[in-house]
Motif scaffolding. Structure first.
Motif, PDB file in Angstrom:
ATOM      1  N   LEU A   1     -65.406 -59.253  -5.270  1.00  0.00           N
ATOM      2  CA  LEU A   1     -65.423 -59.121  -6.722  1.00  0.00           C
ATOM      3  C   LEU A   1     -64.014 -58.980  -7.274  1.00  0.00           C
ATOM      4  O   LEU A   1     -63.646 -59.644  -8.260  1.00  0.00           O
ATOM      5  CB  LEU A   1     -66.269 -57.913  -7.118  1.00  0.00           C
TER       6      LEU A   1
ATOM      7  N   TYR B   1     -71.484 -63.798  -7.825  1.00  0.00           N
ATOM      8  CA  TYR B   1     -70.208 -63.158  -8.155  1.00  0.00           C
ATOM      9  C   TYR B   1     -69.528 -63.813  -9.354  1.00  0.00           C
ATOM     10  O   TYR B   1     -68.518 -63.283  -9.834  1.00  0.00           O
ATOM     11  CB  TYR B   1     -69.252 -63.227  -6.959  1.00  0.00           C
TER      12      TYR B   1
ATOM     13  N   THR C   1     -76.680 -59.352  -5.098  1.00  0.00           N
ATOM     14  CA  THR C   1     -75.909 -60.302  -4.292  1.00  0.00           C
ATOM     15  C   THR C   1     -76.779 -61.388  -3.675  1.00  0.00           C
ATOM     16  O   THR C   1     -76.243 -62.289  -3.014  1.00  0.00           O
ATOM     17  CB  THR C   1     -75.152 -59.571  -3.171  1.00  0.00           C
TER      18      THR C   1
ATOM     19  N   THR D   1     -66.878 -55.267  -2.908  1.00  0.00           N
ATOM     20  CA  THR D   1     -65.828 -54.939  -3.873  1.00  0.00           C
ATOM     21  C   THR D   1     -64.622 -55.845  -3.696  1.00  0.00           C
ATOM     22  O   THR D   1     -63.986 -56.243  -4.681  1.00  0.00           O
ATOM     23  CB  THR D   1     -65.406 -53.465  -3.711  1.00  0.00           C
TER      24      THR D   1
ATOM     25  N   THR E   1     -69.142 -52.218 -13.834  1.00  0.00           N
ATOM     26  CA  THR E   1     -69.533 -53.600 -13.508  1.00  0.00           C
ATOM     27  C   THR E   1     -70.492 -53.630 -12.328  1.00  0.00           C
ATOM     28  O   THR E   1     -71.508 -54.344 -12.359  1.00  0.00           O
ATOM     29  CB  THR E   1     -68.288 -54.437 -13.193  1.00  0.00           C
ATOM     30  N   GLU E   2     -70.202 -52.873 -11.297  1.00  0.00           N
ATOM     31  CA  GLU E   2     -71.072 -52.876 -10.126  1.00  0.00           C
ATOM     32  C   GLU E   2     -72.435 -52.255 -10.439  1.00  0.00           C
ATOM     33  O   GLU E   2     -73.448 -52.669  -9.863  1.00  0.00           O
ATOM     34  CB  GLU E   2     -70.398 -52.128  -8.975  1.00  0.00           C
TER      35      GLU E   2
ATOM     36  N   LEU F   1     -74.329 -54.487  -7.841  1.00  0.00           N
ATOM     37  CA  LEU F   1     -73.520 -54.900  -6.697  1.00  0.00           C
ATOM     38  C   LEU F   1     -73.249 -53.680  -5.818  1.00  0.00           C
ATOM     39  O   LEU F   1     -72.711 -52.681  -6.294  1.00  0.00           O
ATOM     40  CB  LEU F   1     -72.201 -55.517  -7.161  1.00  0.00           C
TER      41      LEU F   1
ATOM     42  N   SER G   1     -67.420 -61.460 -11.991  1.00  0.00           N
ATOM     43  CA  SER G   1     -65.983 -61.718 -11.843  1.00  0.00           C
ATOM     44  C   SER G   1     -65.361 -62.100 -13.179  1.00  0.00           C
ATOM     45  O   SER G   1     -64.253 -61.655 -13.513  1.00  0.00           O
ATOM     46  CB  SER G   1     -65.745 -62.825 -10.813  1.00  0.00           C
TER      47      SER G   1
END
Length: 308
Positions: free
Chosen positions: A101, A175, A167, A98, A251-252, A257, A179
């Motif tokens: 990111l 990322y 990842t 986190t 987003t994750e 992520l 991002s």
């Protein structure tokens, strides 16, 4: 300065205590028995009762609240119901993802939003201004999940520029896309706020005086106008950084992520109350810390602000 910091930290204690109380109440009234979820619907009632006793779920609610308050103040938030990890370990293992990111997203947002807002204010009512504000409105209005899904389909599936979600082995290429997606809304917000703040500043008397002295437009804008216009922008940046560090759930989830946001979703799905409480307390602490840092940064941009 030190006295101000101490007062702010002391003032944050009631806020954190209130958050602890609200989190406890909400996780208590949520339907679902963690012990039964762990054992399944056909679990042995005696085993379920034993697990509830080990978790402390059979105690009266006031006793559970006092135990939770004491443990929260000592950072002893218990263990996850899903695995044998402590809540602190579960959170700390997700923080690096986190943090990366959030850092990359805010770098993109600042590098895009601030210059865009400055140029838009300097070139007011030009095609650059209209184009920048169109981008800002689009960035704020577009749902994050929609932009993220389109980005995955376009850059991962069709073009193949990004290896995929997750990842990988820790490569930074994974990322890049999340991002950019995550930094789109903060960049749009920063651009709009920078423009409006700059337009207000450039009409001040001291700006006209600086121009009358023969200073170049670049010096007037960058040294005299921008520094004073950044105070509201820094406030928004601090809030956005706190939001990103506390975990961006959508987003994750979409980009797979393993960060704080995804941890909170997993905890909610499995009624993992200790982890839920730990994540919310972590978010509250991040917001308190971010607001304190933002307040302490104001004198750097405006020397007239003093903390006695």
């Amino acid at each position: 300065m030190l006295n101000y910091v101490i007062r702010r930290l002391v003032g944050a204690i009631p806020v954190l205590v209130g958050v602890i109380a609200v989190v406890f109440i909400l996780t208590t009234i949520v339907p679902g028995d963690p012990a039964r979820i762990m054992m399944g619907q056909r679990g042995n009632p005696e085993t379920i009762a034993k697990i509830r006793h080990e978790m402390g779920l059979d105690k009266p609610l006031p006793i559970q609240f006092l135990d939770f308050m004491k443990n929260a103040l000592t950072l002893n938030l218990g263990k996850s119901y899903r695995n044998n990890m402590t809540v602190v370990e579960a959170i700390t293992t997700r923080i690096p993802v986190t943090f990366k990111l959030a850092f990359f997203a805010m770098v993109i947002a600042i590098l895009v939003g601030v210059p865009l807002g400055i140029i838009s204010a300097v070139k007011q009512y030009s095609w650059i201004d209209y184009g920048a504000m169109f981008f800002a409105i689009l960035g704020i209005s577009a749902p994050v999940f929609w932009v993220a899904l389109l980005a995955v389909v376009l850059f991962c599936v069709i073009l193949g520029w990004i290896p995929g979600t997750g990842t990988g082995n820790g490569e930074l290429i994974y990322y890049v896309l999340p991002s950019i997606v995550l930094g789109l809304r903060p960049a749009a917000l920063i651009a709009r706020l920078t423009r409006s703040s700059m337009l207000e500043i450039v009409r001040q008397d001291y700006i006209r005086t600086a121009r009358a002295k023969g200073l170049s437009e670049r010096v007037v804008i960058m040294r005299h106008a921008l520094r004073n216009a950044l105070i509201p922008v820094v406030t928004v940046i601090g809030i956005e950084v706190a939001s990103l560090l506390s975990g961006v759930v959508i987003t994750e989830q979409i980009f797979s992520l393993p960060g704080i946001g995804r941890l909170s979703v997993e905890a909610l799905t499995n009624r993992d109350f200790p982890v839920i409480r730990g994540v919310v307390l972590f978010m509250a602490f991040i917001f308190v810390l971010a607001n304190l840092i933002v307040d302490l940064s104001y004198p750097f941009f405006d020397p007239r602000i003093k903390y006695d």
